[in-house]
Scaffold this motif. Structure first.
Motif: not given
Lengths: 262, 431
Positions: A150, A189, A208, A211-212, A230, A233-234, A237
């Motif tokens: 990412h 993110c 997020n 994105r995930i 990030c 957030m990831l 997620g």
């Protein structure tokens, strides 16, 4: 840790100067998850024998979140105080553990009297691999594993660094898969611009999650990150999608450290 | 003779009116604060050549890129024909460049193919907007005028190209009849197929040929004068806009010199600032923005590439970078009209922030730069958002509560969270 992390004050007392200063950043210093990344960056530095130091308690926020939130006063106060410390130690080269610190010190400090050679830790890892000082051996094997990276906005679009983190993954002999939105088209993110510190505005979805979902669509075993925000957030997620058992979110530094058994 | 005089009058009126309106636009842009973008002229020129002239950033989306390229080339190249029309119009000649012989045939033939290409591309563009209803062309800011604006432009281009081809069809038919001054000149590979639609009497053909000729040239002047009211201004502004675009890394935000002075004075009481600071920090209204921001607003073509990649917009937030640009232009136009009506110092009690752009929009931005990356002509909505935030935070101290808490932590603890600075190295004690 098995070794002592040297501070600038200690080096100064011994009349020594480091090759490079490791700017840890606030997340790397206080966030429990990011602290692990910080320690892994130190392990890598220690492993290859680079003379480094951290500022420790003399380090303070770069001012990045204040600046993105519109408080230029607070940003410049932080910047000038930090520059005074850095110049006082005659710092020439800095590696940061966070793309936000990287961007701020590299681009916004020179105009305020702080000019240094600044690199992000993925660039350091890339350089070490190129110089043959760092390989992927003696540790966990990532061979054949599906990894997707990412791009952090302030590393990628913000500063055009796309290859360094990918180089660090290439040496693993892993299967690198790109998300639909990657590199200059990478999707944020959701943490940048001081969003990390507030609730999102009303909408239909959290960024997020958007994105995930894209990351999970590549069916990865590892989602690689290069930024502590990030990472938050990831990881959130992946947990929300109930995938944290199958899919690991790891920083490039963590992957490198694991691959080398550090 | 009468038609020559009418032609000259129409031309003068067309160009005169445009200069009058263009001057107003330039005056409006100059309402903005100064910004120095005169460094690195060679790099700036190359950026303009690559991004505006070469349209490199359009290539990301191949279908609109190709269609747009046809319209762009058609516009630029067919306008060579306008030179001939001007000379013919002023001196009462007909196809004055016919003497070029084979090369003239080649030119006219190429123009015909391009005209057909433009015609087709515009029809496809209309279908994309109105039948396929591509998501990029919708959104809260794309109602009413902006929606019609795009359609008017496309329909006008279709009509102009139709007139051009019909004119050639009538002309070549008259050439075959050996009628009057219609000397045999030009090649008509496309309009040859239109001849069947036309009457056979010379008088009617002359009327059609003349009508299309006048329609074509008057249409071009009308189009020129439509630009200041339209998103289509980009055909001119794309060039200065890319020349003066940001050459620094996208992640870098400008350091405010006015703040540097105050901070230096705070840290060092003996410091004397070189210049007096401006009255306001950040932007509440368009006159607080830089002229670059304002030129950006006039340049925006409302294509929506920015909004289509904005993480906030994609997840249903109110923020749309395109709306930021359109609001800025609308407010600037309003301020401009106020100046025309009531003089330069008139206050209408309105401002860009709150009356056009809401707080909810500016706080939804992640500063990820997806919008600036996506813009085919280097417009920077983020710079405006940041300046509005600066005003809210530094002049009004109004920000979401959690942002204020974060700022307080940075100020007191040197970190955005409430941790003690003394604990900053604790991570090194664990394994």
């Amino acid at each position: 840790m098995e070794f002592k992390v040297p501070t600038m004050a200690q080096l100064m007392a011994m009349g020594e100067e480091p090759e490079i200063l490791f700017w840890v950043g606030c997340a790397g210093s206080y966030d429990e998850r990011a602290q692990k990344i910080t320690r892994d960056i130190c392990k890598i530095l220690h492993h290859v024998g680079i003379k480094y130091a951290v500022l420790g308690t003399e380090e303070s926020c770069t001012g990045d979140p204040a600046k993105r939130a519109g408080n230029e006063f607070l940003f410049q106060m932080q910047a000038m105080t930090n520059i005074e410390v850095l110049n006082g130690y005659n710092i020439k080269k800095i590696v940061t553990g966070c793309p936000h610190c990287f961007n701020t010190i590299k681009n916004e400090y020179p105009g305020l009297g702080g000019s240094y050679e600044v690199i992000h830790h993925t660039q350091l890892i890339q350089d070490l691999i190129n110089e043959g000082k760092l390989k992927a051996e003696g540790g966990e094997s990532f061979k054949g594993k599906k990894i997707t990276f990412h791009d952090p906005c302030y590393l990628g679009r913000g500063n055009g660094v796309y290859e360094a983190p990918r180089k660090a993954l290439e040496v693993l002999d892993a299967q690198l898969v790109e998300m639909k939105r990657c590199k200059s088209n990478g999707l944020c993110c959701g943490a940048g611009g001081a969003q990390m510190f507030k609730e999102p505005e009303k909408g239909t979805k959290d960024i997020n999650i958007e994105r995930i979902e894209e990351a999970l669509a590549t069916e990865p075993q590892v989602i690689a990150a290069g930024c502590p925000f990030c990472m938050t957030m990831l990881s959130d997620g992946v947990k929300l999608k109930d995938k944290d058992q199958e899919v690991k979110v790891l920083d490039i530094a963590e992957i490198t450290a694991r691959a080398n058994g550090l | 003779m009468a038609s020559q005089i009418i032609f000259i009058l129409v031309t003068l009126a067309g160009i005169g009116l445009f200069s009058f309106n263009a001057r107003k636009v330039i005056r409006n842009i100059k309402i903005g604060r100064p910004a120095n973008r005169n460094d690195q002229p060679a790099k700036r020129f190359m950026t303009m050549l690559k991004v505006a002239f070469g349209q490199t950033k359009m290539a990301v989306r191949p279908i609109p890129f190709l269609l747009h390229l046809v319209v762009y080339l058609g516009f630029v190249i067919i306008n060579l024909e306008v030179l001939e029309i001007m000379i013919d119009g002023i001196f009462g000649t007909h196809r004055v460049f016919a003497g070029l012989g084979g090369f003239y045939d080649f030119l006219i033939g190429s123009f015909e193919f391009l005209a057909l290409g433009v015609w087709l591309a515009c029809v496809i563009f209309l279908i994309r907007r109105n039948v396929l209803k591509l998501k990029r062309f919708s959104g809260v800011e794309m109602k009413a005028w902006p929606k019609s604006d795009a359609n008017y432009i496309l329909i006008t281009e279709i009509l102009l190209m139709s007139a051009f081809l019909l004119m050639n069809a009538a002309d070549s038919k008259l050439q075959a009849l050996n009628e009057g001054h219609y000397i045999s000149a030009g090649a008509f590979p496309v309009s040859a197929y239109l001849q069947g639609l036309l009457p056979s009497s010379a008088a009617s053909l002359v009327m059609i040929e003349r009508a299309c000729w006048w329609f074509h040239i008057i249409g071009i002047f009308a189009f020129l004068n439509y630009l200041p009211y339209s998103k289509h201004f980009h055909i001119l502004f794309a060039f200065p806009n890319t020349y003066f675009s940001n050459l620094e890394p996208k992640g870098e935000f400008t350091n405010m010199a006015s703040v540097t002075n105050e901070v230096k004075a705070m840290l060092d009481p003996s410091f004397v600032p070189a210049e007096t600071a401006p009255g306001k920090f950040g932007a509440k209204d368009v006159n607080d923005l830089s002229w670059i921001n304002l030129m950006n607003a006039y340049t925006c073509t409302e294509c929506g590439r920015c909004t289509s990649v904005c993480p906030a917009n994609l997840t249903g937030k109110l923020l749309s970078p395109r709306k930021i640009m359109m609001d800025t232009r609308d407010r600037l136009e309003e301020v401009g009209k106020n100046i025309d009506k009531h003089g330069a110092d008139h206050q209408d009690g309105k401002a860009l922030l709150d009356d056009y752009i809401t707080r909810e929009e500016i706080w939804a931005c992640t500063s990820c730069n997806a919008c600036t990356e996506a813009c085919p002509i280097n417009i920077d909505p983020l710079a405006i958002i940041v300046d509005l935030r600066r005003y809210a935070v530094m002049e009004e101290s109004v920000a979401p509560g959690s942002i204020n808490a974060m700022l307080g932590n940075v100020e007191n603890n040197g970190a955005p969270w409430k941790y003690s600075p003394a604990d900053r190295l604790n991570w090194a004690e664990q394994s």
